[in-house]
Design a protein around this motif. Structure first.
Motif, PDB file in Angstrom:
ATOM      1  N   CYS A   4      29.861   7.962 -12.917  1.00 18.26           N
ATOM      2  CA  CYS A   4      29.219   7.940 -14.231  1.00 18.26           C
ATOM      3  C   CYS A   4      28.839   6.526 -14.649  1.00 18.26           C
ATOM      4  O   CYS A   4      29.500   5.560 -14.290  1.00 18.26           O
ATOM      5  CB  CYS A   4      30.158   8.532 -15.290  1.00 18.26           C
ATOM      6  N   ARG A   9      24.837   9.345 -20.821  1.00 20.74           N
ATOM      7  CA  ARG A   9      23.577   9.958 -20.408  1.00 20.74           C
ATOM      8  C   ARG A   9      23.686  11.445 -20.704  1.00 20.74           C
ATOM      9  O   ARG A   9      24.762  11.972 -20.953  1.00 20.74           O
ATOM     10  CB  ARG A   9      23.329   9.734 -18.913  1.00 20.74           C
ATOM     11  N   TRP A  10      22.560  12.144 -20.598  1.00 17.45           N
ATOM     12  CA  TRP A  10      22.538  13.569 -20.881  1.00 17.45           C
ATOM     13  C   TRP A  10      22.246  14.363 -19.621  1.00 17.45           C
ATOM     14  O   TRP A  10      21.507  13.910 -18.738  1.00 17.45           O
ATOM     15  CB  TRP A  10      21.480  13.888 -21.937  1.00 17.45           C
ATOM     16  N   VAL A  11      22.823  15.525 -19.542  1.00 14.81           N
ATOM     17  CA  VAL A  11      22.507  16.516 -18.516  1.00 14.81           C
ATOM     18  C   VAL A  11      21.890  17.715 -19.221  1.00 14.81           C
ATOM     19  O   VAL A  11      22.417  18.193 -20.232  1.00 14.81           O
ATOM     20  CB  VAL A  11      23.778  16.952 -17.753  1.00 14.81           C
ATOM     21  N   GLN A  13      21.149  21.508 -19.063  1.00 16.74           N
ATOM     22  CA  GLN A  13      21.471  22.771 -18.397  1.00 16.74           C
ATOM     23  C   GLN A  13      20.501  23.839 -18.915  1.00 16.74           C
ATOM     24  O   GLN A  13      20.428  24.083 -20.118  1.00 16.74           O
ATOM     25  CB  GLN A  13      22.911  23.193 -18.693  1.00 16.74           C
ATOM     26  N   PHE A  33      31.389  18.294 -16.996  1.00 14.86           N
ATOM     27  CA  PHE A  33      31.113  16.947 -17.517  1.00 14.86           C
ATOM     28  C   PHE A  33      32.083  16.546 -18.623  1.00 14.86           C
ATOM     29  O   PHE A  33      31.935  15.484 -19.224  1.00 14.86           O
ATOM     30  CB  PHE A  33      29.662  16.889 -18.010  1.00 14.86           C
ATOM     31  N   TYR A  38      28.838  11.658 -19.613  1.00 14.52           N
ATOM     32  CA  TYR A  38      27.670  12.524 -19.712  1.00 14.52           C
ATOM     33  C   TYR A  38      27.839  13.564 -20.809  1.00 14.52           C
ATOM     34  O   TYR A  38      28.899  14.188 -20.943  1.00 14.52           O
ATOM     35  CB  TYR A  38      27.412  13.238 -18.381  1.00 14.52           C
ATOM     36  N   VAL A  40      26.085  17.177 -22.489  1.00 16.03           N
ATOM     37  CA  VAL A  40      25.373  18.344 -21.964  1.00 16.03           C
ATOM     38  C   VAL A  40      24.578  19.022 -23.070  1.00 16.03           C
ATOM     39  O   VAL A  40      25.112  19.354 -24.133  1.00 16.03           O
ATOM     40  CB  VAL A  40      26.355  19.355 -21.337  1.00 16.03           C
ATOM     41  N   PHE A  92      17.728  12.131 -20.099  1.00 20.87           N
ATOM     42  CA  PHE A  92      18.375  13.061 -19.184  1.00 20.87           C
ATOM     43  C   PHE A  92      18.468  12.475 -17.779  1.00 20.87           C
ATOM     44  O   PHE A  92      17.511  11.877 -17.276  1.00 20.87           O
ATOM     45  CB  PHE A  92      17.605  14.384 -19.130  1.00 20.87           C
ATOM     46  N   LEU A  94      19.622  14.542 -15.092  1.00 20.82           N
ATOM     47  CA  LEU A  94      19.286  15.622 -14.175  1.00 20.82           C
ATOM     48  C   LEU A  94      19.252  16.929 -14.932  1.00 20.82           C
ATOM     49  O   LEU A  94      19.706  17.021 -16.081  1.00 20.82           O
ATOM     50  CB  LEU A  94      20.292  15.729 -13.025  1.00 20.82           C
ATOM     51  N   CYS A  95      18.756  17.963 -14.261  1.00 22.35           N
ATOM     52  CA  CYS A  95      18.738  19.311 -14.816  1.00 22.35           C
ATOM     53  C   CYS A  95      19.499  20.240 -13.885  1.00 22.35           C
ATOM     54  O   CYS A  95      19.298  20.216 -12.663  1.00 22.35           O
ATOM     55  CB  CYS A  95      17.296  19.805 -14.988  1.00 22.35           C
ATOM     56  N   VAL A 364      24.957  15.985  -5.730  1.00 23.01           N
ATOM     57  CA  VAL A 364      25.316  15.348  -7.001  1.00 23.01           C
ATOM     58  C   VAL A 364      25.439  13.848  -6.818  1.00 23.01           C
ATOM     59  O   VAL A 364      24.913  13.054  -7.611  1.00 23.01           O
ATOM     60  CB  VAL A 364      26.622  15.947  -7.544  1.00 23.01           C
TER      61      VAL A 364
END
Length: 375
Positions: A4, A9-11, A13, A33, A38, A40, A92, A94-95, A364
Motif C-alpha cells: 500500500c 487511494r481508492w479501489v 468495486q 482492504f 485503500y 473502497v 482510483f 484499480l477496479c 494484485v
C-alpha cells in the motif's frame, strides 16, 4: 503483507447487483482492504438504493446506478458514461468488477486495471467475449471463485498466462455466520419440524441445476435403513415444485419429504439439519456448504463443479446424479456420527485466509507495483 501507498487511494468495486449471494460477495472483497490505506467505493449497476445494502457492503462509499436489467443490454452506453463520471471523482488505483457486464463497462469506461471476478461457468464461451477479453488482456486479470471456474476460463481463453487467471475462493465470516445461526431447537421450531427426527437438509432453487430429484431418489432408497421418523427437508422454491412433490409420492416417501419454501435468511436455521446435501449438477462453488459446516453439520455434495474443492474429503462426495451412491452415503452418515463442525471451514474459505492470499496474487502485486506501491 499488503502493498500500500502511504497516502490513501481508492479501489472501485463494480457489481452487477446485490441480489442473492452478491451482496455478501461485495462485502467479501471490500474487507480485503480493511486496515490498509485503500478506501473502497462499491457501485451497483442494478438495484434500487437501500440502507441495508449500504451497511452490508462494508465499503467507505456505496453508489447505486439503479438501472433496470433491460437497460443494461446491448452496448450499455449510458452505463459506460455513468461509470466514466464516477472514475473522474476519485483517485482510483484499480477496479474489481464482478461478472462480465461490469467487466465490459469498466474496461470501456476507464483506463483502470480491472480484476474481473467470475462466479459462474461459461462467461467466456462466446467468441465475442473471448475477442473482447483478448483485446483488453493487458489491463484485465481474472479471478475465479474455484479452480473449476478458472479451468473453464482457461479452456475458453487459450494462451492466457497462468498469472492472469487465478483462484480466490468465496468465503464467509465464520464468527458472524455462527453468531447469526440459532440453536437446533429454535431452528426446528421456527421451521415447523419435529425435535426428535433425523433430518436431511437441502437449500436452493427447485430447478434442474440443483438436481433435487436425485436427492429424493437417494433418500427414498436409503429410507428403510435410516433412523425412525427421518425427514428430507427442501428449503427453496422454483418451477420444479410440483414435479418433485409428485416424485416423492411416486417413490412412497411423500410423508417424509417436506417442502418448506423460501425462508428469509435461511442460513440462520441450518442447525435444524443433521445432514446437509448439495446435489447440484454444476455448482461453481457452493456457499451453502460453508454455511452448513459453520453450523457444525456433516455435508455431502455431488462430485462436480467447485464442490469437491470445498467438502472435507472423498467420503463427502457422490457421483453426479448417482442416487444409489448417495443412499449409501446417507446410511453411513447415520452410523458414523461425524460432524464437519466449525473446524471444517478451512482457512482458505475465511476472510482472514482470503486476505492473506489476495495480497500475494501476482495480478494484485503487478497492479499495485505498476502504480507505484512498494514491493
Amino acid at each position: 503483507m499488503p502493498l500500500c501507498e502511504p497516502s490513501a487511494r481508492w479501489v472501485l468495486q463494480f457489481c452487477h447487483s446485490y441480489d442473492g449471494p452478491f451482496l455478501d460477495c461485495a462485502r467479501q472483497y471490500a474487507v480485503l482492504f480493511k486496515g490498509t490505506p485503500y478506501k473502497v467505493c462499491t457501485v451497483y449497476l442494478t438495484g434500487s438504493p437501500s440502507v441495508e445494502v449500504e451497511q452490508g457492503s462494508a465499503s467507505d462509499e456505496v453508489i447505486f446506478l439503479d438501472y433496470a436489467s433491460a437497460q443494461v443490454r446491448g452496448l450499455k452506453l449510458a452505463a459506460i458514461r455513468d461509470f466514466k463520471r464516477i472514475v473522474a471523482t476519485r483517485d482510483f488505483a484499480l477496479c474489481i468488477a464482478h461478472r462480465f457486464k461490469p467487466v465490459y463497462i469498466a474496461l470501456l469506461g476507464s483506463a483502470l486495471p480491472v480484476i474481473g471476478v467470475h462466479h459462474a461457468f461459461g462467461d467466456y464461451q462466446r467468441r465475442s467475449r473471448q475477442l473482447f477479453a483478448n483485446f483488453f488482456a493487458r489491463r484485465l486479470s481474472l479471478l475465479g471463485v474455484s479452480n473449476a471456474v478458472c479451468d473453464d476460463m482457461r479452456a475458453c481463453l487459450g494462451g492466457w498466462p497462468s498469472d492472469r487467471i487465478e483462484t480466490l475462493y468465496n468465503r464467509i465470516d465464520v464468527e458472524a455466520v455462527q453468531a447469526e445461526q440459532v440453536s437446533r431447537e429454535v431452528a426446528r421450531e421456527h421451521l415447523g419440524l419435529p425435535q426428535d427426527a433425523w433430518i436431511v437438509g437441502n437449500v436452493g432453487r427447485l430447478h434442474p441445476d440443483k438436481d433435487q430429484a436425485t436427492l429424493i431418489r437417494g433418500f427414498a432408497m436409503a429410507f428403510s435403513q435410516l433412523p425412525p421418523d427421518s425427514l428430507l427437508v427442501l428449503m427453496g422454491s422454483g418451477r420444479l415444485d410440483r414435479k418433485l412433490k409428485a416424485l416423492a409420492t411416486e417413490l412412497g416417501v411423500s410423508e417424509s419429504v417436506r417442502f418448506i419454501g423460501q425462508i428469509p435468511n435461511g442460513r440462520r436455521y441450518f442447525k435444524a439439519f443433521d445432514q446437509f446435501v448439495l446435489s447440484s449438477d454444476h455448482e461453481p462453488f457452493g456457499m451453502v456448504l460453508l454455511e452448513a459446516m459453520a453450523a457444525g453439520i456433516s455435508v455431502l455434495a455431488s462430485d462436480c463443479g467447485g464442490a469437491p474443492e470445498v467438502v472435507p474429503g472423498a467420503d463427502a462426495l457422490f457421483p453426479l446424479a448417482d442416487a444409489e451412491v448417495l443412499a449409501t452415503r446417507l446410511r453411513a452418515a447415520t452410523t458414523h456420527g461425524d460432524k464437519a463442525g466449525p473446524a471444517g471451514v478451512q482457512p482458505c474459505f475465511t476472510d482472514a485466509g482470503a486476505f492473506a492470499r489476495f495480497w500475494t496474487l501476482p495480478s494484485v502485486r503487478r497492479v499495485l507495483k505498476e502504480e507505484g506501491s512498494d514491493a
